[in-house]
Design a protein around this motif. Sequence first.
Motif, mmCIF file in Angstrom:
data_model
loop_
_atom_site.group_PDB
_atom_site.id
_atom_site.type_symbol
_atom_site.label_atom_id
_atom_site.label_comp_id
_atom_site.label_asym_id
_atom_site.label_seq_id
_atom_site.Cartn_x
_atom_site.Cartn_y
_atom_site.Cartn_z
ATOM 1 N N ASP A 81 0.827 -1.213 0.000
ATOM 2 C CA ASP A 81 0.000 0.000 0.000
ATOM 3 C C ASP A 81 0.859 1.259 0.000
ATOM 4 O O ASP A 81 0.425 2.310 -0.492
ATOM 5 C CB ASP A 81 -0.939 -0.003 1.206
ATOM 6 C CG ASP A 81 -1.898 1.171 1.197
ATOM 7 O OD1 ASP A 81 -2.568 1.374 0.164
ATOM 8 O OD2 ASP A 81 -1.960 1.895 2.209
ATOM 9 N N GLY A 84 -4.822 -1.563 3.323
ATOM 10 C CA GLY A 84 -5.101 -0.281 2.708
ATOM 11 C C GLY A 84 -5.342 -0.345 1.217
ATOM 12 O O GLY A 84 -5.973 0.555 0.648
ATOM 13 N N LEU A 132 -7.322 -2.192 -0.276
ATOM 14 C CA LEU A 132 -8.758 -2.336 -0.498
ATOM 15 C C LEU A 132 -9.481 -0.993 -0.457
ATOM 16 O O LEU A 132 -10.643 -0.906 -0.874
ATOM 17 C CB LEU A 132 -9.354 -3.297 0.530
ATOM 18 C CG LEU A 132 -8.978 -4.760 0.355
ATOM 19 C CD1 LEU A 132 -9.424 -5.577 1.563
ATOM 20 C CD2 LEU A 132 -9.580 -5.328 -0.922
ATOM 21 N N SER A 133 -8.812 0.025 0.023
ATOM 22 C CA SER A 133 -9.399 1.365 0.030
ATOM 23 C C SER A 133 -9.073 2.131 -1.247
ATOM 24 O O SER A 133 -9.534 3.265 -1.429
ATOM 25 C CB SER A 133 -8.908 2.158 1.249
ATOM 26 O OG SER A 133 -9.302 1.530 2.452
ATOM 27 N N ARG A 134 -8.278 1.540 -2.103
ATOM 28 C CA ARG A 134 -7.929 2.155 -3.380
ATOM 29 C C ARG A 134 -8.812 1.554 -4.485
ATOM 30 O O ARG A 134 -9.362 0.468 -4.313
ATOM 31 C CB ARG A 134 -6.445 1.934 -3.689
ATOM 32 C CG ARG A 134 -5.528 2.532 -2.617
ATOM 33 C CD ARG A 134 -4.065 2.390 -2.978
ATOM 34 N NE ARG A 134 -3.218 2.913 -1.894
ATOM 35 C CZ ARG A 134 -2.925 4.194 -1.713
ATOM 36 N NH1 ARG A 134 -3.400 5.095 -2.561
ATOM 37 N NH2 ARG A 134 -2.164 4.590 -0.711
ATOM 38 N N ARG A 163 -15.531 -3.149 0.281
ATOM 39 C CA ARG A 163 -14.498 -2.120 0.404
ATOM 40 C C ARG A 163 -14.374 -1.280 -0.870
ATOM 41 O O ARG A 163 -13.560 -0.350 -0.922
ATOM 42 C CB ARG A 163 -13.150 -2.780 0.739
ATOM 43 C CG ARG A 163 -13.127 -3.484 2.093
ATOM 44 C CD ARG A 163 -13.127 -2.485 3.241
ATOM 45 N NE ARG A 163 -11.902 -1.705 3.256
ATOM 46 C CZ ARG A 163 -10.759 -2.101 3.828
ATOM 47 N NH1 ARG A 163 -10.698 -3.281 4.447
ATOM 48 N NH2 ARG A 163 -9.686 -1.336 3.806
ATOM 49 N N GLY A 164 -15.122 -1.645 -1.915
ATOM 50 C CA GLY A 164 -15.147 -0.806 -3.109
ATOM 51 C C GLY A 164 -14.521 -1.388 -4.354
ATOM 52 O O GLY A 164 -14.622 -0.793 -5.438
ATOM 53 N N TRP A 165 -13.858 -2.534 -4.257
ATOM 54 C CA TRP A 165 -13.316 -3.154 -5.457
ATOM 55 C C TRP A 165 -14.458 -3.654 -6.338
ATOM 56 O O TRP A 165 -15.508 -4.086 -5.838
ATOM 57 C CB TRP A 165 -12.400 -4.319 -5.099
ATOM 58 C CG TRP A 165 -11.022 -3.902 -4.668
ATOM 59 C CD1 TRP A 165 -10.603 -2.647 -4.354
ATOM 60 C CD2 TRP A 165 -9.894 -4.761 -4.528
ATOM 61 N NE1 TRP A 165 -9.269 -2.670 -4.008
ATOM 62 C CE2 TRP A 165 -8.814 -3.954 -4.105
ATOM 63 C CE3 TRP A 165 -9.689 -6.121 -4.698
ATOM 64 C CZ2 TRP A 165 -7.539 -4.464 -3.862
ATOM 65 C CZ3 TRP A 165 -8.426 -6.651 -4.459
ATOM 66 C CH2 TRP A 165 -7.361 -5.831 -4.048
#
Length: 325
Positions: free
Chosen positions: A82, A111, A113-115, A162-164
């Motif tokens: 990350d 982290g 997973l937050s991207r 998580r947004g992926w």
Amino acid sequence: MDSGSGTSVSASQLARLSAGAAGAAAAGLIYSTVIERNAFALRHVVAPLLEAGSSPLRVLHISDIHMTPHQHLKQAWISELDSLEPDLVVNTGDNLAHPSAVPAVVQALGGLLSRPGLFVFGSNDYFGPKPKNPFKYFKKDHKRTHGEPLPWQDLRAAFTERGWLDATHAIREIEVAGVRIAAAGVDDPHIERDRYESVAGRPNPLAQLRLGLTHSPEPRVLDAFADDGYDLVMAGHTHGGQLCVPGYGAIVTNCHIDRSRVKGLSQWGADMALHVSAGLGTSPYAPARFSCRPEATLLTLTPVAGGGDDADVDLRLPSLQSVPV
């Protein structure tokens, strides 16, 4: 012992030769299973694949983690990725090697997973590993055998929460770091779960990057992406050959691509690039790597020089290096 030709090998010499060979074999086994298997490396690739005028895009490619709960060294190494601050993370499957490994994978990715992220799964997200005859890998069309079912639904839920974005048989359009991306993926061709017809057709012509995802880089899938005008396909599965011969390379690819494409960046057809990750793990039943370090890849995608539909893209000699993080 006398051969009559002036050369002879005594029993003691033969014993020493045998002991030396056994010692070398033992040293090689220890090196491949203890040292190189845990010598994680980050590969850097620079490739001119974006349309002219685009901003550079940093893409972190992760594949074939094959995680078990107690692989703490691997988990710690992945968590450091990350700090690279990639614009986009692409995960091409085979995250699991144990039914209780989902929390370890999620914690290791941390982290990342937050991207912004895209993923497809591989066979070892759906089914656990099991002992196999290693000589089967020399036959590309050998019968597939599956282990126990793995909790892939839990892993998918963790990624998507998580947004992926799950690209499996889906077309996804996102904008990352000022670059508009049209992405599509298929389920794992290695176990014939791919249904390319569900994403077939030319991607959005307004996209500055047309990205395809698959776990196993099977030529039939790569040809389909190339025919539809994709710029780059990302895959894993091969482990880079896993056990390679110095100066020769991979012995097998475990799929239908040739050995020269078993890892790294290459060109597929006239206009499409292929990136195959050598992956970060191994099966618990074959925990060895030789002359093929486990790796993740940071690709820096840059605009094509000159621009235009007829711009030449030469991927034969990419800027490439492997260094430990």
